[in-house]
Design an enzyme around this catalytic site. Structure first.
Site, PDB file in Angstrom:
ATOM      1  N   CYS A 290     -27.132 -68.994   0.060  1.00  0.00           N
ATOM      2  CA  CYS A 290     -27.807 -68.920   1.364  1.00  0.00           C
ATOM      3  C   CYS A 290     -29.215 -68.343   1.323  1.00  0.00           C
ATOM      4  O   CYS A 290     -30.112 -68.921   1.932  1.00  0.00           O
ATOM      5  CB  CYS A 290     -26.966 -68.212   2.421  1.00  0.00           C
ATOM      6  N   GLN A 337     -20.375 -74.458  -5.545  1.00  0.00           N
ATOM      7  CA  GLN A 337     -19.989 -74.722  -4.165  1.00  0.00           C
ATOM      8  C   GLN A 337     -20.653 -76.007  -3.691  1.00  0.00           C
ATOM      9  O   GLN A 337     -21.783 -76.299  -4.076  1.00  0.00           O
ATOM     10  CB  GLN A 337     -20.447 -73.572  -3.264  1.00  0.00           C
ATOM     11  N   ASP A 339     -22.238 -76.593  -1.129  1.00  0.00           N
ATOM     12  CA  ASP A 339     -22.759 -75.718  -0.099  1.00  0.00           C
ATOM     13  C   ASP A 339     -23.797 -76.428   0.771  1.00  0.00           C
ATOM     14  O   ASP A 339     -24.450 -77.371   0.323  1.00  0.00           O
ATOM     15  CB  ASP A 339     -23.426 -74.528  -0.786  1.00  0.00           C
ATOM     16  N   HIS A 341     -26.443 -75.304   4.424  1.00  0.00           N
ATOM     17  CA  HIS A 341     -26.757 -74.404   5.524  1.00  0.00           C
ATOM     18  C   HIS A 341     -27.462 -75.187   6.608  1.00  0.00           C
ATOM     19  O   HIS A 341     -28.446 -75.864   6.353  1.00  0.00           O
ATOM     20  CB  HIS A 341     -27.595 -73.237   5.015  1.00  0.00           C
ATOM     21  N   HIS A 470     -22.970 -71.838   7.718  1.00  0.00           N
ATOM     22  CA  HIS A 470     -22.681 -72.012   6.289  1.00  0.00           C
ATOM     23  C   HIS A 470     -21.420 -72.865   6.229  1.00  0.00           C
ATOM     24  O   HIS A 470     -20.472 -72.582   6.949  1.00  0.00           O
ATOM     25  CB  HIS A 470     -22.345 -70.689   5.597  1.00  0.00           C
TER      26      HIS A 470
END
Length: 596
Positions: A290, A337, A339, A341, A470
RNA sequence: GCCCUUGUAGCUCAGUCGGUAGAGCGCGUCCUUGGUAAGGACGAGGUCACCGGUUCAAACCCGGUCAAGGGCUCCA
């Protein structure tokens, strides 16, 4: 990403009366265990012995260290207690009497447990034979009702689950209504072990762990690499459809970055030591993505017209998990991850949450992982580890709960399970041994934008604070892969199968024809191999079956004459013959449709 | 990190009372040309996890280390 807690919550008397028969048997069996242990080791100090989902346990503190060899002896004594067919007799004591009793027989843990009982509740006891135990019940009528049990394993357990307290010796066991059910359960456990991703991962050459590389650091082998690449391609195509922008960030970041994000003090215990470049510069292997993504957002000035901005990265992160916690692919120290955001306006939060949840559900559905549990992870009202404005927390928690309900996702609330910066909607799946793992997660965050002073210019031409989401639908490739291996027992669907087709010529005379088909498969983008060993066809088939090759194309004289292949599917046997072109085009359709 | 258990060939495992290692699978070569889950022969492969101790002699006994497994605690 994190595992689940196994704490036993104190149940009210009313809840306990609801306890089903099996739990009563198990709870009573725990008492039988304690009775037996006290007969053999009279100075054992007892803590508690509740039933669990798979059996029961009892915690003891004593000089003697239990070993698995003791089980035989303890079980023999337990059988005697059962045979004596003692009644479980209920009684009550005043708080004072109860304390005096435990003082007199020197049972310090029991003495302390009395203080856990609310003033409003009675202090109740159950007695079987010579053993009187502080206990809310309920029990079966007699020890003779405990008909089938087995001690399973030993473990250490901290008193009251607190690391600072002394460690007690825990004996786990299980009990069933009858011997047949016990036997069936034990056999099912054996069966489940065959699905263990660590076993299949080794057998199928999917991944390996090397103590030379380091604990908890997964090495993806070529076949595992194919599955991972396919999962990644699937996710990437979803992300592009849903308006995400791929970004890339390095594996390390300045320690200042994590101090600013607030991660540093929270994360200190579970990070690799910092990397000191010189006296001035210090870096951390990134434990999460992040802060890097935030800096990408912050690099430019943003208008509300650009939002939401969705930054996605398959980001590798490193966490120094405690050595005793590491397990195969499901709990590791280096993980990637899936991931992303999302930076959006407060008004956009709900729509964005819905889309991220929708993506998570689609991901689980695509892989056939329908047996999951959803949990809204909230902050613990009694803890001060959470950062940010309580009003924002309330709003965020409310939004997640509402979206989950609106989308008809059965969920429960889990106080104390939130991230330090915001509440989460977590998707949990069990592994073959019944342990629960968190996979997908959606986290709502009003705090990091605050800490980094993130802004966008609103329609009123003044700066506003964006909200961050997230989210990671897989969670991590490592854990997801571990669960997936067990879910499919290593029999991956066609689109994920490391080897989609193996061409098996019946004799060397068909090798040229087999080569031709093999080339056509490769040209069609299908992962194919060819078996040119001198083995008989039965042996070639066996070899392909044990390797879990999805399709076998068997070619002999007949197939050459008709320009065809005989198709055999792993685990399903002979499927008959098809023309080569038809066989290939069917495969291509099934692969692109990601059918299970 | 803590408690318990385990560590012998790539894998699964034998190895008696202490006398420096075996099997099956897999792998390689050769023979076999066989139609839907194992054809045959031969062969290669081990610092018995690592370090130290006891002993004339250690895979085996003792101590330590590392790793794996089962729990506990922790978990962004």
């Amino acid at each position: 990403m994190e595992g689940a807690k196994n704490e036993i919550k104190r149940k009210s008397i009313e809840e306990r009366q609801q306890m089903d028969e099996l739990s009563r048997i198990r709870h009573s069996c725990a008492h039988v265990l304690a009775t037996a242990v006290l007969r053999i080791w009279p100075d054992a100090k007892l803590d508690i012995g509740p039933p669990t989902d798979e059996g029961f346990y009892y915690d003891f503190d004593l000089e003697h260290r239990f070993t698995p060899e003791d089980f035989e002896r303890i079980e023999a004594e337990m059988k005697k207690v059962v045979k004596e067919n003692q009644t479980f007799d209920y009684s009550e004591k005043s708080r004072k009497e109860a304390k005096e009793y435990y003082q007199s027989i020197n049972q310090p843990f029991k003495l302390e447990r009395i203080d856990d009982i609310p003033e409003s509740e009675k202090i109740t006891f159950y007695k079987n034979g010579e053993f009187l135990d502080l206990c809310a019940g309920p029990h079966v009528p007699r020890t003779g009702n405990v008909k089938a049990f087995k001690l399973l394993r030993l473990a250490a357990a901290y008193y009251r689950g607190n690391e600072k307290n002394p460690q007690l010796q825990r004996i786990y066991g299980t009990a069933f209504k009858n011997k047949t059910q016990l036997k069936e359960w034990l056999e099912a456990q054996e069966e489940a072990k065959k699905r263990d991703h660590r076993k299949i991962g080794r057998e199928q050459g999917l991944f390996t762990l090397s103590s030379t590389v380091g604990q908890g650091l997964v090495l993806w082998m070529p076949k595992g690499g194919i599955v991972r690449t396919e999962l990644q391609n699937f996710m990437q195509s979803e992300l592009l459809k849903r308006g995400y922008s791929p970004v890339f960030t390095p594996h390390i970041g300045s320690i200042e970055l994590y101090k600013k994000s607030g991660h540093f003090p929270y994360y200190k215990d579970s990070q690799y030591p910092t990397i000191k470049a010189d006296e001035e510069e210090e870096y951390l292997l990134k434990p999460m993505n992040c802060p890097h993504h935030i800096e990408i957002y912050a690099a430019e000035k943003h208008s509300y017209r650009e939002l939401p901005i969705r930054l996605a990265e398959f980001g590798a992160v490193y966490r120094y998990e405690q050595s005793g916690e590491l397990s195969g692919m499901t709990r590791v120290r280096g993980l990637t991850q899936d991931d992303a955001h999302v930076f959006c306006t407060p008004e956009q939060v709900e729509t964005e949450i819905r889309d991220t949840v929708d993506l998570t559900l689609k991901t689980l559905r695509t892989l056939g992982l329908n047996d999951y549990r959803a949990q809204v992870s909230l902050r613990d009202p009694n803890s001060d580890k959470y950062t940010g404005d309580p009003a924002n927390w309330d709003a965020a928690e409310e939004t997640l709960g509402r979206v989950a309900s609106d989308m008809n996702i059965a969920h429960e609330k889990a106080p104390g399970e939130a991230a330090f910066y915001g509440p989460k909607l977590d998707f949990m799946v069990k592994d073959c041994l019944g342990r629960e793992w968190q996979l997908g997660t959606v986290q709502l965050d009003y705090n990091l934008p605050e800490r980094f002073n993130l802004q966008y210019i609103g329609p009123d031409n003044t700066p506003h604070r964006p909200v961050m989401i997230h989210r990671a639908p897989f969670g991590s490739f490592e854990r997801f892969m571990g669960i997936l291996i067990e879910h499919f027992a290593g029999n991956f669907p066609l689109w994920l199968a490391p080897e989609q087709v193996r061409v098996l010529p019946i004799t060397d005379l068909q090798n040229d024809y087999a080569q031709k088909i093999y080339s056509e498969l490769k040209v069609a983008g299908i992962r194919a191999n060819i078996d040119l060993s001198g083995e008989k066809i039965a042996a070639k088939i066996r070899s392909a079956e044990t390797a879990k090759v999805h399709h076998m194309f068997i070619v002999g004289k007949k197939e050459i004459e008709s320009e065809s292949v005989s198709i055999r599917v792993h685990g399903k046997g002979d499927q008959g013959a098809k023309s080569v072109s038809e066989a290939i085009s069917t495969l291509k359709i099934d692969i692109s449709g990601r059918i299970l």
